[in-house]
Design a protein around this motif. Sequence first.
Motif, mmCIF file in Angstrom:
data_model
loop_
_atom_site.group_PDB
_atom_site.id
_atom_site.type_symbol
_atom_site.label_atom_id
_atom_site.label_comp_id
_atom_site.label_asym_id
_atom_site.label_seq_id
_atom_site.Cartn_x
_atom_site.Cartn_y
_atom_site.Cartn_z
ATOM 1 N N LEU A 166 1.078 12.214 -9.623
ATOM 2 C CA LEU A 166 0.338 13.471 -9.452
ATOM 3 C C LEU A 166 1.276 14.673 -9.495
ATOM 4 O O LEU A 166 0.933 15.729 -10.063
ATOM 5 C CB LEU A 166 -0.426 13.440 -8.125
ATOM 6 N N GLU A 167 2.471 14.536 -8.922
ATOM 7 C CA GLU A 167 3.432 15.642 -8.978
ATOM 8 C C GLU A 167 3.861 15.936 -10.407
ATOM 9 O O GLU A 167 3.953 17.109 -10.824
ATOM 10 C CB GLU A 167 4.645 15.288 -8.117
ATOM 11 N N LEU A 168 4.103 14.866 -11.202
ATOM 12 C CA LEU A 168 4.482 15.075 -12.605
ATOM 13 C C LEU A 168 3.369 15.755 -13.401
ATOM 14 O O LEU A 168 3.608 16.673 -14.202
ATOM 15 C CB LEU A 168 4.840 13.734 -13.246
ATOM 16 N N GLU A 169 2.133 15.301 -13.175
ATOM 17 C CA GLU A 169 1.010 15.935 -13.862
ATOM 18 C C GLU A 169 0.865 17.390 -13.473
ATOM 19 O O GLU A 169 0.587 18.267 -14.309
ATOM 20 C CB GLU A 169 -0.275 15.170 -13.549
ATOM 21 N N ASN A 170 1.103 17.665 -12.196
ATOM 22 C CA ASN A 170 1.002 19.051 -11.723
ATOM 23 C C ASN A 170 2.067 19.927 -12.383
ATOM 24 O O ASN A 170 1.798 21.056 -12.823
ATOM 25 C CB ASN A 170 1.155 19.069 -10.201
ATOM 26 N N GLN A 171 3.300 19.397 -12.508
ATOM 27 C CA GLN A 171 4.368 20.167 -13.153
ATOM 28 C C GLN A 171 4.056 20.433 -14.628
ATOM 29 O O GLN A 171 4.256 21.546 -15.126
ATOM 30 C CB GLN A 171 5.687 19.399 -13.035
ATOM 31 N N SER A 210 3.863 5.860 -5.536
ATOM 32 C CA SER A 210 3.820 5.983 -7.002
ATOM 33 C C SER A 210 2.718 6.929 -7.450
ATOM 34 O O SER A 210 2.905 7.747 -8.359
ATOM 35 C CB SER A 210 3.625 4.604 -7.618
ATOM 36 N N ARG A 211 1.576 6.860 -6.785
ATOM 37 C CA ARG A 211 0.488 7.774 -7.150
ATOM 38 C C ARG A 211 0.860 9.227 -6.862
ATOM 39 O O ARG A 211 0.558 10.132 -7.653
ATOM 40 C CB ARG A 211 -0.774 7.404 -6.369
ATOM 41 N N ILE A 212 1.534 9.430 -5.737
ATOM 42 C CA ILE A 212 1.949 10.801 -5.389
ATOM 43 C C ILE A 212 2.931 11.329 -6.435
ATOM 44 O O ILE A 212 2.851 12.490 -6.876
ATOM 45 C CB ILE A 212 2.565 10.812 -3.983
ATOM 46 N N LYS A 213 3.871 10.478 -6.866
ATOM 47 C CA LYS A 213 4.840 10.915 -7.879
ATOM 48 C C LYS A 213 4.154 11.256 -9.199
ATOM 49 O O LYS A 213 4.464 12.255 -9.848
ATOM 50 C CB LYS A 213 5.877 9.822 -8.091
ATOM 51 N N ASP A 218 0.827 -1.212 0.000
ATOM 52 C CA ASP A 218 0.000 0.000 0.000
ATOM 53 C C ASP A 218 0.859 1.259 0.000
ATOM 54 O O ASP A 218 0.552 2.239 -0.701
ATOM 55 C CB ASP A 218 -0.923 -0.007 1.220
ATOM 56 N N GLN A 219 1.932 1.238 0.779
ATOM 57 C CA GLN A 219 2.816 2.408 0.817
ATOM 58 C C GLN A 219 3.477 2.655 -0.541
ATOM 59 O O GLN A 219 3.570 3.793 -1.007
ATOM 60 C CB GLN A 219 3.886 2.201 1.889
ATOM 61 N N GLY A 220 3.934 1.551 -1.207
ATOM 62 C CA GLY A 220 4.550 1.715 -2.522
ATOM 63 C C GLY A 220 3.569 2.274 -3.543
ATOM 64 O O GLY A 220 3.900 3.171 -4.339
#
Length: 295
Positions: A101-106, A96-99, A90-92
């Motif tokens: 989302l960060e790329l999409e935000n950038q 990955s989802r957080i990463k 679950d943590q992994g």
Amino acid sequence: MSSVDFLAQEKIWFDKPRYDEAERRFYERINGSSEPTKDVGANSILQDIARARENIQKSLAGLKTTLCNRGSGEPALSQQSQISSSSVADQGELVSRIKSLELENQSLHKVVDDLRAALSKLECRVAVLEKSPAAVTPTPTPSVPYTNGTTVQQKSSVPVKEEEEEEDDDDDDIDLFGSDEDEEADKLKEQRLKEYAEKKAKKPGLIAKSSILLDVKPWDDETDMAKLEECVRSVQADGLLWGTSKLVPVGYGIKKLQIACVVEDDKVGTDMLEEEITKFEDYVQSVDVAAFNKI
């Protein structure tokens, strides 16, 4: 399930021989058995068997307790390992989802910045177009054909209204296209045309020439063919050049003279040649054109 686990969980009546022995003694006492010596030996054997059974029962009971304790401990460990593995997974997935989302935000930030820059450039262009005056198209300036051997062009107008008006006033005061200059230009033009015509007339043109093969027939077989050929070659004219000749038999001992010549089409014709050759009536009967080719 193994055989040891089955024996540990199965309910067996291990004390049945003891009860059987007690029952047998009870009935022997009632009946009054007469073989005490044999019963003593059998009793010792039965006691050994009973002790062995008790030992087996104890060992099975101890094995059962150890298996129970081990079985109760293993599920806890497996549950803990499953919980820990599920938490790690679950943590992994969360990381990955957080990463992502960060790329999409950038990327979205970059697109927004590009759109803002394009919008600012467009606004600047619109402002410049609104402030700039309407462009004035310059009028084409006529050119004088020739003045003293050189062409003269009028100066291009400045795209400012005030300067155009001033230049128009100055042009009205000064007459650049005077009548004297027009006359000089016409005379110069006529002179140059005349020189061109004279030069073209002096240039040698292409002379058209033709190759003619004539058949000159005599009166009879007694005609002197050498004298006949001499008479034919005596015909001379500007643009006429005689070539080779030969005697060709016609029949009954008569031969004709076949002679070639080259003529200029503008100066010499076939009619003129036939007329000049037939003047020698003593030798020539007729003249025919056997071949006529343009050179």
